[in-house]
Scaffold this motif. Structure first.
Motif, PDB file in Angstrom:
ATOM      1  N   LYS A   1     -35.309  33.298 -59.374  1.00  0.00           N
ATOM      2  CA  LYS A   1     -34.091  32.835 -58.732  1.00  0.00           C
ATOM      3  C   LYS A   1     -33.893  31.344 -58.833  1.00  0.00           C
ATOM      4  O   LYS A   1     -32.810  30.859 -58.620  1.00  0.00           O
ATOM      5  CB  LYS A   1     -34.089  33.240 -57.272  1.00  0.00           C
ATOM      6  CG  LYS A   1     -34.015  34.727 -57.095  1.00  0.00           C
ATOM      7  CD  LYS A   1     -33.854  35.103 -55.663  1.00  0.00           C
ATOM      8  CE  LYS A   1     -33.911  36.592 -55.518  1.00  0.00           C
ATOM      9  NZ  LYS A   1     -34.774  37.036 -54.473  1.00  0.00           N
TER      10      LYS A   1
ATOM     11  N   ASN B   1     -25.987  36.271 -63.674  1.00  0.00           N
ATOM     12  CA  ASN B   1     -25.507  35.538 -62.502  1.00  0.00           C
ATOM     13  C   ASN B   1     -26.079  34.126 -62.474  1.00  0.00           C
ATOM     14  O   ASN B   1     -26.551  33.647 -61.448  1.00  0.00           O
ATOM     15  CB  ASN B   1     -25.842  36.279 -61.205  1.00  0.00           C
ATOM     16  CG  ASN B   1     -25.143  37.613 -61.116  1.00  0.00           C
ATOM     17  OD1 ASN B   1     -24.135  37.833 -61.764  1.00  0.00           O
ATOM     18  ND2 ASN B   1     -25.676  38.504 -60.320  1.00  0.00           N
ATOM     19  N   ASP B   2     -26.049  33.472 -63.607  1.00  0.00           N
ATOM     20  CA  ASP B   2     -26.597  32.117 -63.763  1.00  0.00           C
ATOM     21  C   ASP B   2     -25.560  31.101 -63.312  1.00  0.00           C
ATOM     22  O   ASP B   2     -24.517  30.950 -63.938  1.00  0.00           O
ATOM     23  CB  ASP B   2     -26.979  31.887 -65.225  1.00  0.00           C
ATOM     24  CG  ASP B   2     -27.629  30.541 -65.481  1.00  0.00           C
ATOM     25  OD1 ASP B   2     -27.604  29.666 -64.584  1.00  0.00           O
ATOM     26  OD2 ASP B   2     -28.158  30.355 -66.585  1.00  0.00           O
ATOM     27  N   LEU B   3     -25.873  30.401 -62.226  1.00  0.00           N
ATOM     28  CA  LEU B   3     -24.956  29.397 -61.694  1.00  0.00           C
ATOM     29  C   LEU B   3     -25.272  27.996 -62.195  1.00  0.00           C
ATOM     30  O   LEU B   3     -24.611  27.037 -61.794  1.00  0.00           O
ATOM     31  CB  LEU B   3     -24.998  29.403 -60.163  1.00  0.00           C
ATOM     32  CG  LEU B   3     -24.579  30.711 -59.505  1.00  0.00           C
ATOM     33  CD1 LEU B   3     -24.704  30.605 -57.996  1.00  0.00           C
ATOM     34  CD2 LEU B   3     -23.167  31.082 -59.904  1.00  0.00           C
TER      35      LEU B   3
ATOM     36  N   SER C   1     -18.943  31.303 -63.075  1.00  0.00           N
ATOM     37  CA  SER C   1     -18.950  30.191 -62.128  1.00  0.00           C
ATOM     38  C   SER C   1     -17.550  29.842 -61.650  1.00  0.00           C
ATOM     39  O   SER C   1     -17.362  29.478 -60.488  1.00  0.00           O
ATOM     40  CB  SER C   1     -19.627  28.969 -62.747  1.00  0.00           C
ATOM     41  OG  SER C   1     -20.998  29.250 -62.992  1.00  0.00           O
TER      42      SER C   1
ATOM     43  N   GLU D   1     -23.878  36.403 -50.138  1.00  0.00           N
ATOM     44  CA  GLU D   1     -24.114  37.251 -51.304  1.00  0.00           C
ATOM     45  C   GLU D   1     -25.448  37.993 -51.197  1.00  0.00           C
ATOM     46  O   GLU D   1     -25.539  39.161 -51.557  1.00  0.00           O
ATOM     47  CB  GLU D   1     -24.070  36.415 -52.583  1.00  0.00           C
ATOM     48  CG  GLU D   1     -22.681  35.956 -52.962  1.00  0.00           C
ATOM     49  CD  GLU D   1     -21.786  37.102 -53.397  1.00  0.00           C
ATOM     50  OE1 GLU D   1     -22.120  37.789 -54.384  1.00  0.00           O
ATOM     51  OE2 GLU D   1     -20.731  37.301 -52.761  1.00  0.00           O
TER      52      GLU D   1
ATOM     53  N   ASN E   1     -26.610  40.744 -53.628  1.00  0.00           N
ATOM     54  CA  ASN E   1     -26.391  39.987 -54.861  1.00  0.00           C
ATOM     55  C   ASN E   1     -27.266  38.742 -54.877  1.00  0.00           C
ATOM     56  O   ASN E   1     -27.352  38.029 -53.883  1.00  0.00           O
ATOM     57  CB  ASN E   1     -24.924  39.568 -54.985  1.00  0.00           C
ATOM     58  CG  ASN E   1     -24.003  40.763 -55.001  1.00  0.00           C
ATOM     59  OD1 ASN E   1     -24.296  41.771 -55.625  1.00  0.00           O
ATOM     60  ND2 ASN E   1     -22.892  40.666 -54.300  1.00  0.00           N
TER      61      ASN E   1
ATOM     62  N   TYR F   1     -28.590  35.230 -57.369  1.00  0.00           N
ATOM     63  CA  TYR F   1     -28.135  34.325 -58.420  1.00  0.00           C
ATOM     64  C   TYR F   1     -29.281  33.425 -58.864  1.00  0.00           C
ATOM     65  O   TYR F   1     -30.147  33.079 -58.067  1.00  0.00           O
ATOM     66  CB  TYR F   1     -26.971  33.455 -57.918  1.00  0.00           C
ATOM     67  CG  TYR F   1     -25.752  34.289 -57.613  1.00  0.00           C
ATOM     68  CD1 TYR F   1     -24.773  34.487 -58.578  1.00  0.00           C
ATOM     69  CD2 TYR F   1     -25.601  34.904 -56.384  1.00  0.00           C
ATOM     70  CE1 TYR F   1     -23.666  35.280 -58.312  1.00  0.00           C
ATOM     71  CE2 TYR F   1     -24.501  35.698 -56.102  1.00  0.00           C
ATOM     72  CZ  TYR F   1     -23.537  35.879 -57.074  1.00  0.00           C
ATOM     73  OH  TYR F   1     -22.448  36.670 -56.815  1.00  0.00           O
TER      74      TYR F   1
ATOM     75  N   CYS G   1     -30.374  29.709 -60.119  1.00  0.00           N
ATOM     76  CA  CYS G   1     -29.915  28.320 -60.030  1.00  0.00           C
ATOM     77  C   CYS G   1     -30.971  27.388 -60.597  1.00  0.00           C
ATOM     78  O   CYS G   1     -32.165  27.669 -60.519  1.00  0.00           O
ATOM     79  CB  CYS G   1     -29.671  27.909 -58.578  1.00  0.00           C
ATOM     80  SG  CYS G   1     -28.388  28.826 -57.726  1.00  0.00           S
TER      81      CYS G   1
END
Length: 191
Positions: free
Chosen positions: A16, A39-41, A61, A83, A88, A90, A92
């Motif tokens: 994560k 889900n790469d922010l 994004s 989320e 969910n 993501y 980061c």
């Protein structure tokens, strides 16, 4: 060389967070070693995150930016917490100097898989950071003399003090507060 596997996404994420510092090789590390991200922010906690996602044309994004009330740290934290409650997760990339709520960070990512990347050679890291700062990040990854921005770079005492402050904050995060950390140094990676 250790093979890293990090699957991210809804209900199937084991990686994560990447904790690094500017010019530590974090972008290369993400693309080379954490290749199965969903889900790469990116640098979600960066105060200029909205600018960079607009520039990079990142649709995921952009959709998330539309969900935020404001592009503030408080709204980003609220988004990630909400989320997570919905199942969910993501990925980061974090430079600790970008966030001032370390207690939240320790709590939220306590049991997550966390990668920690730094450089042994802080002098080279400093030079790279100064070059990029002074050339407005026109080419963050120059490959040869043809891609280097031709500009005289003057480094001031203020530049040095700012770097020392930022680097001190980036390396002061207490990584023992996370339960699942893997440590890497740029110079030890297969570049």
């Amino acid at each position: 060389m250790v093979a890293l596997i990090g699957v991210t996404g809804k209900r199937s994420m084991d990686t994560k967070l990447l904790v690094a510092s500017p010019r530590s090789g974090s972008t290369w590390f993400v693309y080379s070693y954490i290749t199965q991200r969903q889900n790469d922010l990116g640098e979600f906690f960066n105060k200029d995150w909205s600018y960079w996602i607009q520039r990079g044309n990142n649709n995921l994004s952009k959709d998330i930016l539309a969900k935020l009330e404001n592009d503030t740290l408080a709204d980003k934290i609220k988004f990630l917490e909400t989320e997570r409650q919905q199942g969910n997760e993501y990925f980061c990339k974090l430079f600790p100097s970008q966030i001032n709520n370390w207690e939240w960070l320790y709590s939220f990512y306590k049991d997550s898989k966390v990668y920690y990347l730094q450089r042994h050679n802080k002098w080279q890291q400093f030079l790279s950071y100064m070059y990029q700062s002074k050339t407005s990040w026109q080419n963050p990854n120059p490959r040869d003399s043809k891609t280097i921005v031709s500009k005289k770079v003057i480094c001031t005492k203020e530049d040095v003090n700012n770097w020392i402050d930022m680097n001190t904050r980036d390396t002061s995060l207490d990584m023992t507060r996370f339960n699942n950390v893997e440590y890497y140094f740029y110079e030890d990676l297969d570049l």
